[in-house]
Design a protein around this motif. Structure first.
Motif, PDB file in Angstrom:
ATOM      1  N   HIS A 107      16.794  82.270  81.322  1.00 46.72           N
ATOM      2  CA  HIS A 107      15.498  81.867  80.756  1.00 46.72           C
ATOM      3  C   HIS A 107      14.766  83.134  80.313  1.00 46.72           C
ATOM      4  O   HIS A 107      14.762  84.140  81.027  1.00 46.72           O
ATOM      5  N   PRO A 108      14.146  83.113  79.136  1.00 45.36           N
ATOM      6  CA  PRO A 108      13.511  84.339  78.629  1.00 45.36           C
ATOM      7  C   PRO A 108      12.304  84.807  79.432  1.00 45.36           C
ATOM      8  O   PRO A 108      11.970  85.992  79.387  1.00 45.36           O
ATOM      9  N   HIS A 109      11.666  83.910  80.204  1.00 49.68           N
ATOM     10  CA  HIS A 109      10.440  84.292  80.903  1.00 49.68           C
ATOM     11  C   HIS A 109      10.505  84.101  82.418  1.00 49.68           C
ATOM     12  O   HIS A 109       9.588  84.524  83.120  1.00 49.68           O
ATOM     13  N   ASP A 110      11.532  83.442  82.914  1.00 54.09           N
ATOM     14  CA  ASP A 110      11.627  83.143  84.342  1.00 54.09           C
ATOM     15  C   ASP A 110      13.052  83.432  84.802  1.00 54.09           C
ATOM     16  O   ASP A 110      13.978  82.687  84.484  1.00 54.09           O
ATOM     17  N   ARG A 111      13.214  84.531  85.577  1.00 56.58           N
ATOM     18  CA  ARG A 111      14.548  84.952  85.999  1.00 56.58           C
ATOM     19  C   ARG A 111      15.247  83.921  86.874  1.00 56.58           C
ATOM     20  O   ARG A 111      16.458  83.941  87.019  1.00 56.58           O
ATOM     21  N   ARG A 112      14.481  83.011  87.478  1.00 59.94           N
ATOM     22  CA  ARG A 112      15.090  82.018  88.369  1.00 59.94           C
ATOM     23  C   ARG A 112      15.734  80.864  87.612  1.00 59.94           C
ATOM     24  O   ARG A 112      16.480  80.086  88.183  1.00 59.94           O
ATOM     25  N   LYS A 113      15.443  80.729  86.325  1.00 64.57           N
ATOM     26  CA  LYS A 113      15.898  79.579  85.554  1.00 64.57           C
ATOM     27  C   LYS A 113      16.952  79.971  84.528  1.00 64.57           C
ATOM     28  O   LYS A 113      17.068  81.135  84.158  1.00 64.57           O
ATOM     29  N   THR A 114      17.677  78.947  84.081  1.00 64.16           N
ATOM     30  CA  THR A 114      18.584  79.120  82.952  1.00 64.16           C
ATOM     31  C   THR A 114      18.160  78.155  81.850  1.00 64.16           C
ATOM     32  O   THR A 114      17.386  77.222  82.076  1.00 64.16           O
ATOM     33  N   VAL A 115      18.682  78.413  80.680  1.00 66.16           N
ATOM     34  CA  VAL A 115      18.425  77.563  79.523  1.00 66.16           C
ATOM     35  C   VAL A 115      19.780  77.112  78.993  1.00 66.16           C
ATOM     36  O   VAL A 115      20.731  77.897  78.955  1.00 66.16           O
TER      37      VAL A 115
END
Length: 174
Positions: A107-115
């Motif tokens: 995720h571009p703004h949240d390291r804990r997430k993926t897109v």
């Protein structure tokens, strides 16, 4: 009322597999029956394309169509859009990755997430399916003038918005 279009431009009438009432008070039922026929035929076609062209199922096809139309999403956003659980969407994304249709990126703004987004093959596939679908619609509506096509698109857009916003509850208390 006789059909006054030139014979070469006439589109053959299609007999629907349901009886369509024609009385004025039954017109909403006639529209519902015709639309139901279109929706079910469309879903059968999409499933045939998914299985024949990609070797995937209906849920994978829906995910490719959603990502193609709406762009990359987090797994939880995709799960909500497809109305499936988070564990199910993880398995779905795994299948899409194995098929070479999608991939996960940070995720571009949240390291804990993926897109999740479509791969190049997935985007090409989504464009091809949409183009074929648009061609079928064009062939079925080619005898309509531009104003009627615009009105039909408006009505279908409003119906889609109404359905998207409608509750899934049919009976009080459920």
């Amino acid at each position: 009322m006789p059909d006054r279009r030139p014979a070469a431009r006439r589109t053959p009438r299609v007999d629907l597999p349901v009886e369509i009432p024609v009385e004025a008070d039954q017109r909403p039922h006639a529209l519902a029956a015709a639309l139901r026929h279109v929706v079910l035929a469309s879903e059968r076609w999409r499933l045939r394309v998914a299985r024949t062209s990609l070797g995937v199922g209906a849920t994978e096809m829906m995910a490719v169509a959603t990502l193609g139309a709406e762009g990359s999403q987090t797994p939880s956003q995709l799960a909500a859009r497809l109305q499936i659980t988070t564990p199910s969407v993880s398995e779905l994304i795994d299948r899409l990755e194995r098929a070479g249709l999608a991939g996960r990126t940070p995720h571009p703004h949240d390291r804990r997430k993926t897109v999740v987004g479509l791969s190049q093959d997935g985007r090409r596939y989504a464009r091809t399916v949409l183009a074929r679908y648009a061609d079928m619609i064009d062939r079925a509506t080619r005898d309509l003038d531009d104003r009627t096509r615009d009105e039909l698109a408006q009505v279908l857009g409003e119906l889609g918005a109404a359905l998207d916003g409608a509750s899934g509850t049919l009976f009080p208390g459920t």
